[in-house]
Write a protein that holds these residues in place. Structure first.
Motif, mmCIF file in Angstrom:
data_model
loop_
_atom_site.group_PDB
_atom_site.id
_atom_site.type_symbol
_atom_site.label_atom_id
_atom_site.label_comp_id
_atom_site.label_asym_id
_atom_site.label_seq_id
_atom_site.Cartn_x
_atom_site.Cartn_y
_atom_site.Cartn_z
ATOM 1 N N TRP A 8 7.719 9.619 5.260
ATOM 2 C CA TRP A 8 7.078 8.560 4.488
ATOM 3 C C TRP A 8 8.057 7.441 4.109
ATOM 4 O O TRP A 8 7.674 6.272 4.043
ATOM 5 C CB TRP A 8 6.426 9.140 3.238
ATOM 6 C CG TRP A 8 4.976 9.427 3.463
ATOM 7 C CD1 TRP A 8 4.375 10.640 3.590
ATOM 8 C CD2 TRP A 8 3.943 8.443 3.615
ATOM 9 N NE1 TRP A 8 3.031 10.492 3.814
ATOM 10 C CE2 TRP A 8 2.741 9.142 3.831
ATOM 11 C CE3 TRP A 8 3.923 7.065 3.595
ATOM 12 C CZ2 TRP A 8 1.526 8.502 4.020
ATOM 13 C CZ3 TRP A 8 2.710 6.406 3.785
ATOM 14 C CH2 TRP A 8 1.529 7.122 3.994
ATOM 15 N N ILE A 11 7.982 5.277 7.023
ATOM 16 C CA ILE A 11 6.747 4.488 7.106
ATOM 17 C C ILE A 11 6.797 3.301 6.148
ATOM 18 O O ILE A 11 6.435 2.175 6.508
ATOM 19 C CB ILE A 11 5.527 5.380 6.811
ATOM 20 C CG1 ILE A 11 5.347 6.411 7.931
ATOM 21 C CG2 ILE A 11 4.264 4.534 6.658
ATOM 22 C CD1 ILE A 11 4.282 7.452 7.637
ATOM 23 N N ALA A 15 6.749 -0.658 7.105
ATOM 24 C CA ALA A 15 5.796 -1.623 6.557
ATOM 25 C C ALA A 15 6.518 -2.839 5.977
ATOM 26 O O ALA A 15 6.107 -3.986 6.199
ATOM 27 C CB ALA A 15 4.933 -0.962 5.484
ATOM 28 N N MET A 62 0.437 -2.751 2.099
ATOM 29 C CA MET A 62 0.695 -1.382 2.526
ATOM 30 C C MET A 62 2.010 -0.863 1.947
ATOM 31 O O MET A 62 2.099 0.290 1.506
ATOM 32 C CB MET A 62 0.730 -1.306 4.050
ATOM 33 C CG MET A 62 0.993 0.097 4.564
ATOM 34 S SD MET A 62 1.038 0.210 6.351
ATOM 35 C CE MET A 62 1.542 1.931 6.543
ATOM 36 N N GLY A 66 1.665 1.987 -0.593
ATOM 37 C CA GLY A 66 2.255 3.232 -0.116
ATOM 38 C C GLY A 66 3.309 3.759 -1.064
ATOM 39 O O GLY A 66 3.406 4.973 -1.304
ATOM 40 N N ALA A 300 -2.197 11.907 2.754
ATOM 41 C CA ALA A 300 -2.088 10.465 2.996
ATOM 42 C C ALA A 300 -1.622 10.166 4.410
ATOM 43 O O ALA A 300 -1.998 9.140 4.998
ATOM 44 C CB ALA A 300 -1.129 9.845 1.986
ATOM 45 N N LEU A 301 -0.822 11.061 4.977
ATOM 46 C CA LEU A 301 -0.289 10.830 6.313
ATOM 47 C C LEU A 301 -1.390 10.839 7.365
ATOM 48 O O LEU A 301 -1.312 10.086 8.348
ATOM 49 C CB LEU A 301 0.760 11.891 6.640
ATOM 50 C CG LEU A 301 1.529 11.722 7.948
ATOM 51 C CD1 LEU A 301 2.323 10.418 7.947
ATOM 52 C CD2 LEU A 301 2.471 12.907 8.167
ATOM 53 N N THR A 304 -2.932 7.464 7.431
ATOM 54 C CA THR A 304 -1.955 6.477 7.888
ATOM 55 C C THR A 304 -1.785 6.525 9.395
ATOM 56 O O THR A 304 -1.698 5.482 10.056
ATOM 57 C CB THR A 304 -0.600 6.722 7.194
ATOM 58 O OG1 THR A 304 -0.787 6.658 5.785
ATOM 59 C CG2 THR A 304 0.424 5.682 7.620
ATOM 60 N N VAL A 308 -2.656 2.797 10.794
ATOM 61 C CA VAL A 308 -1.542 1.922 11.172
ATOM 62 C C VAL A 308 -1.628 1.477 12.629
ATOM 63 O O VAL A 308 -1.458 0.281 12.928
ATOM 64 C CB VAL A 308 -0.191 2.592 10.867
ATOM 65 C CG1 VAL A 308 0.951 1.825 11.517
ATOM 66 C CG2 VAL A 308 0.028 2.665 9.360
#
Length: 333
Positions: A8, A11, A15, A62, A66, A300-301, A304, A308
């Motif tokens: 994360w 990620i 973003a 995001m 996030g 949440a992944l 995503t 995404v």
């Protein structure tokens, strides 16, 4: 087992980097707006990003959303520490967005909306740089909560990073216009891009030399063995990107300067990552300490991983549709 906090963190970093890559030249156009005196040139500058500018903001949302969802401890620390530059940045982006639409609807107040577009773009870029500087210089944390004052973010270092980002975004905007326009406007922006490039590299150098003295951990991550084996590649890559930028501008290339200037930001972002890792909030809160429970991260992944690629595909399609040079006589609005 997957290291979900690290995934994360990657990620969120992706973003933020995507936002800088996509919205940096967008803000740069607003910063360069005062240097285009002719109304037609200003119209062309805005038309060059009109189809895509609002989609670029998706990545800012995001990144912030996030951070709140998957690193709540970091969010709870960073927001109070950087309230002022973040709120001012968001207000500047609002003014900029309104100005973007309203300047096409009026003649009498066009100058006012031009000023709002210039001010919104410049202030937003400066506040982003100040927030970055405030984060790099470290945030005081006690018992997993912000323990500093209202103005701890304001320092000579954060002002330097704010100014550096304004100049860097202006470089991105100039090289974008070199790629997207023709004639006198292109020539003017090509001429401005070279000194902006020199100023950008000078400011990167100043910030890079100052950063290791903000915290001993930065110095260790950059200059101790074996870290120096890969951190030493960063300045080499920056030098190569600078050479390609110079070559593209002086040889009359249209696309190369933009790609080279974007490379400068990507490489600089990698350098920031080397300084930060494994911290989420320098100097004392690590990625794993700031992360939500693994169950929340995994949930949440899933969304995503689906969303995404869809956003990336839509963004790529939008840029593909509006590729090529801008027709000065064909307005987007």
């Amino acid at each position: 087992m997957l290291d979900l906090p690290t995934i994360w963190a990657g990620i969120i970093a992706f973003a933020v980097l995507t936002y800088v890559v996509l919205d940096g030249f967008d803000l740069g156009i607003g910063i360069l707006f005062p240097f285009a005196k002719a109304k037609k040139d200003r119209d062309v500058m805005m038309n060059s990003v009109a189809p895509v500018w609002d989609g670029n903001e998706t990545w800012l949302v995001m990144g912030g959303g996030g951070l709140f969802a998957v690193f709540p401890v970091a969010y709870a620390i960073v927001m109070p520490a950087l309230y002022m530059p973040i709120i001012v940045m968001l207000l500047a982006l609002v003014f900029r967005g309104v100005a973007f639409e309203y300047r096409w609807r009026t003649e009498r107040w066009r100058g006012v909306w031009d000023a709002a577009f210039i001010g919104g773009s410049t202030v937003a870029a400066f506040c982003q740089g100040v927030a970055l500087g405030g984060l790099v210089q470290g945030i005081e944390v006690v018992d997993r909560a912000y323990a500093g004052g209202w103005w701890d973010w304001l320092s000579p270092f954060s002002i330097l990073t704010g100014f550096a980002l304004v100049v860097g975004y202006a470089l991105l905007g100039a090289t974008w216009l070199v790629m997207k326009t023709e004639g006198e406007l292109q020539s003017a922006m090509r001429a401005r891009a070279l000194p902006l490039g020199v100023a950008t590299f000078a400011l990167i150098g100043a910030v890079s030399l100052w950063t290791p003295f903000q915290d001993p951990a930065y110095f260790q991550r950059w200059f101790t063995f074996p870290a120096i084996l890969y951190s030493g590649v960063v300045p080499v890559l920056l030098a190569f990107a600078g050479f390609m930028l110079y070559r593209g501008l002086t040889s009359g290339r249209d696309v190369m300067p933009f790609l080279a200037s974007q490379s400068v930001f990507v490489i600089s972002f990698i350098g920031i990552g080397i300084s930060f890792y494994p911290d989420m909030v320098p100097p004392s809160v690590t990625i794993h300490q700031a992360a939500a429970p693994d169950e929340s991260l995994a949930f949440a992944l899933v969304g995503t991983v689906i969303l995404v690629p869809m956003i990336l595909a839509y963004t790529a399609y939008a840029y593909w549709v509006f590729r090529g040079k801008i027709d000065p006589d064909a307005g987007y609005h």
